[in-house]
Design a protein around this motif. Sequence first.
Motif, PDB file in Angstrom:
ATOM      1  N   GLU A  38      -5.709  -6.144   1.854  1.00 27.73           N
ATOM      2  CA  GLU A  38      -5.376  -6.863   0.616  1.00 27.73           C
ATOM      3  C   GLU A  38      -5.234  -5.910  -0.560  1.00 27.73           C
ATOM      4  O   GLU A  38      -5.994  -4.976  -0.726  1.00 27.73           O
ATOM      5  N   SER A  39      -4.208  -6.172  -1.344  1.00 26.78           N
ATOM      6  CA  SER A  39      -3.949  -5.383  -2.543  1.00 26.78           C
ATOM      7  C   SER A  39      -3.348  -6.299  -3.589  1.00 26.78           C
ATOM      8  O   SER A  39      -3.184  -7.497  -3.374  1.00 26.78           O
ATOM      9  N   TRP A  40      -2.941  -5.710  -4.694  1.00 25.54           N
ATOM     10  CA  TRP A  40      -2.395  -6.485  -5.809  1.00 25.54           C
ATOM     11  C   TRP A  40      -1.028  -7.076  -5.501  1.00 25.54           C
ATOM     12  O   TRP A  40      -0.598  -8.021  -6.139  1.00 25.54           O
ATOM     13  N   GLY A  41      -0.302  -6.502  -4.528  1.00 29.80           N
ATOM     14  CA  GLY A  41       1.086  -6.924  -4.348  1.00 29.80           C
ATOM     15  C   GLY A  41       1.525  -7.077  -2.914  1.00 29.80           C
ATOM     16  O   GLY A  41       0.776  -6.817  -1.976  1.00 29.80           O
ATOM     17  N   ASP A  79       0.882  -1.155   0.000  1.00 29.40           N
ATOM     18  CA  ASP A  79       0.000   0.000   0.000  1.00 29.40           C
ATOM     19  C   ASP A  79       0.925   1.211   0.000  1.00 29.40           C
ATOM     20  O   ASP A  79       1.663   1.431   0.965  1.00 29.40           O
ATOM     21  N   ASN A  98       5.497  -5.985  -5.561  1.00 30.47           N
ATOM     22  CA  ASN A  98       5.509  -6.906  -6.692  1.00 30.47           C
ATOM     23  C   ASN A  98       4.365  -7.898  -6.489  1.00 30.47           C
ATOM     24  O   ASN A  98       3.916  -8.139  -5.362  1.00 30.47           O
ATOM     25  N   TYR A  99       3.922  -8.472  -7.578  1.00 27.17           N
ATOM     26  CA  TYR A  99       2.890  -9.498  -7.493  1.00 27.17           C
ATOM     27  C   TYR A  99       3.425 -10.677  -6.684  1.00 27.17           C
ATOM     28  O   TYR A  99       4.573 -11.105  -6.895  1.00 27.17           O
TER      29      TYR A  99
END
Length: 171
Positions: free
Chosen positions: A127-130, A106, A153-154
């Motif tokens: 929760e986020s993309w990475g 974030d 990063n993912y």
Amino acid sequence: MIGVSWFEAESFCIWLGEQGANGKGQNARVRLPTEAEWEFAARGKEGRKFPWWRAKDQAEPTPEHANFGRLINRPTAVGSYAKGATPEGVFDLAGNVWEWCLDFYDEKYYAACNKKGVVKNPLCMKESWGRILRGGAYYSEAPGLRGSLRRGNYPDGRNDLDGFRVCVVES
């Protein structure tokens, strides 16, 4: 360990804990460090710019401090740069490989925590993309070795720029 995804690093921590990583032959809680733990290890209570900074030695990065700037163009063995150790004796917190942390990524998380007064080991579980990576890598230039630098990063991404270290949590 390099070339592993966040998921693989996390799975290794669980496996290692089941092997008795506390040195007493008993199960131990082993995990990736939180971003705040990682940063504290790198910057210390003084808020060092680089992990090796001491009151008398505030040197900018040199090839004696860390693996950076594509001088070698690959990761090196842990402990190869004694001058880059923290005053507490922690090696390779700058350069070499980016290190996975437990937290979700974030961009504004620390600023939001400071506004709320949460300053002791904030853990971003929104929760986020990475996921968070810290420390820079062998291709990073000198400014990229700052203890405050971070990137996301993912979690299923893997390459030879990303690695990890573990925390053993005593019960």
